[in-house]
Design a protein around this motif. Structure first.
Motif: not given
Ligand code: SAM
Length: 211
Positions: A30-52
């Motif tokens: 689950l942590a790995r998934y969040l880290c991937l989401m956080e990384r891709w979010n910088r370019a892809y705007n996947l979620t407005a929630v950015r704080d871990f």
């Protein structure tokens, strides 16, 4: 790339899994998934929630809190966005098969990458509009989070249910949806209050069955 959450977020995740009676071994994927989401979010705007810490509560634990109501083994997550609730559910239940569907190409590109990185073999990613998606076999549970009003979700996704299948709609607050507005042949059988560890805000799960 680091797969570790900041210590406070990691502690929230581990405490949340315990509160939901889920195994601590779920924390690393689950942590790995969040880290991937956080990384891709910088370019892809996947979620407005950015704080871990907020992501742990509002994405991971919120998704996992529905587990007691989900019937497998075939699940479809409609309008899954970055994989919510589908990826946490698929990690928690490797014995289920999940289709994660979204019309957006950025979301499905991220999801395909995440599924590969997490070595998940129980997830299929589909880029399509739900109303155009007609698989050969129906699903035991068709779930969505923050996708549409209950009636619209039922109208758009009802055809995906197996004969005894159910629709589950995750909602931010007690729904003021009009149950009378449901398409003929469907009814709301229950609205469950979700207990998400650490989240004070009301969360609800609307259960819709065929008549
Ligand atoms: C508000 S987001 C919710 C994402 C995710 N379920 C969550 O809770 O974070 C709604 C998602 O539905 C997708 N969507 C909207 N209309 C759709 C349709 N007709 N068929 C499939 N996906 C759709 C959008 O691309 C978007 O990713």
């Amino acid at each position: 790339m680091s797969h570790a959450l900041p210590p406070a977020a990691n502690e929230l995740l581990r405490d949340g899994l315990t509160a939901l009676s889920l195994p601590p071994g779920l924390a690393p994927p689950l942590a790995r998934y969040l880290c991937l989401m956080e990384r891709w979010n910088r370019a892809y705007n996947l979620t407005a929630v950015r704080d871990f810490e907020a992501m742990v509560q509002r994405h991971l634990l919120d998704s996992l809190a529905v587990l007691p109501w989900v019937r497998g083994p075939r699940i479809a997550d409609i309008g899954t966005g970055p994989g919510l609730p589908g990826i946490p559910l698929a990690l928690a239940r490797p014995d289920w098969q999940l289709v994660l569907l979204d019309s957006g190409g950025k979301k499905t590109r991220f999801l395909r990458q995440a599924v590969m990185a997490l070595e998940m073999d129980n997830v299929v990613v589909v880029q399509d509009r739900v109303e155009n998606y007609h698989p050969d076999e129906g699903f035991d549970t068709v779930i969505s989070r923050a996708f549409a009003a209950t009636a619209a979700f039922t109208r758009l996704a009802g055809h995906l249910c197996a004969p005894e299948g159910q629709l589950l709609a995750m909602k931010g607050r007690d729904t003021d949806d009009d149950p009378q507005a449901l398409p003929t042949g469907w009814r709301v059988v229950a609205t469950h209050s979700l207990q998400v560890p650490g989240l004070a805000a009301a969360r609800h799960l609307v259960e819709i069955n065929k008549d």
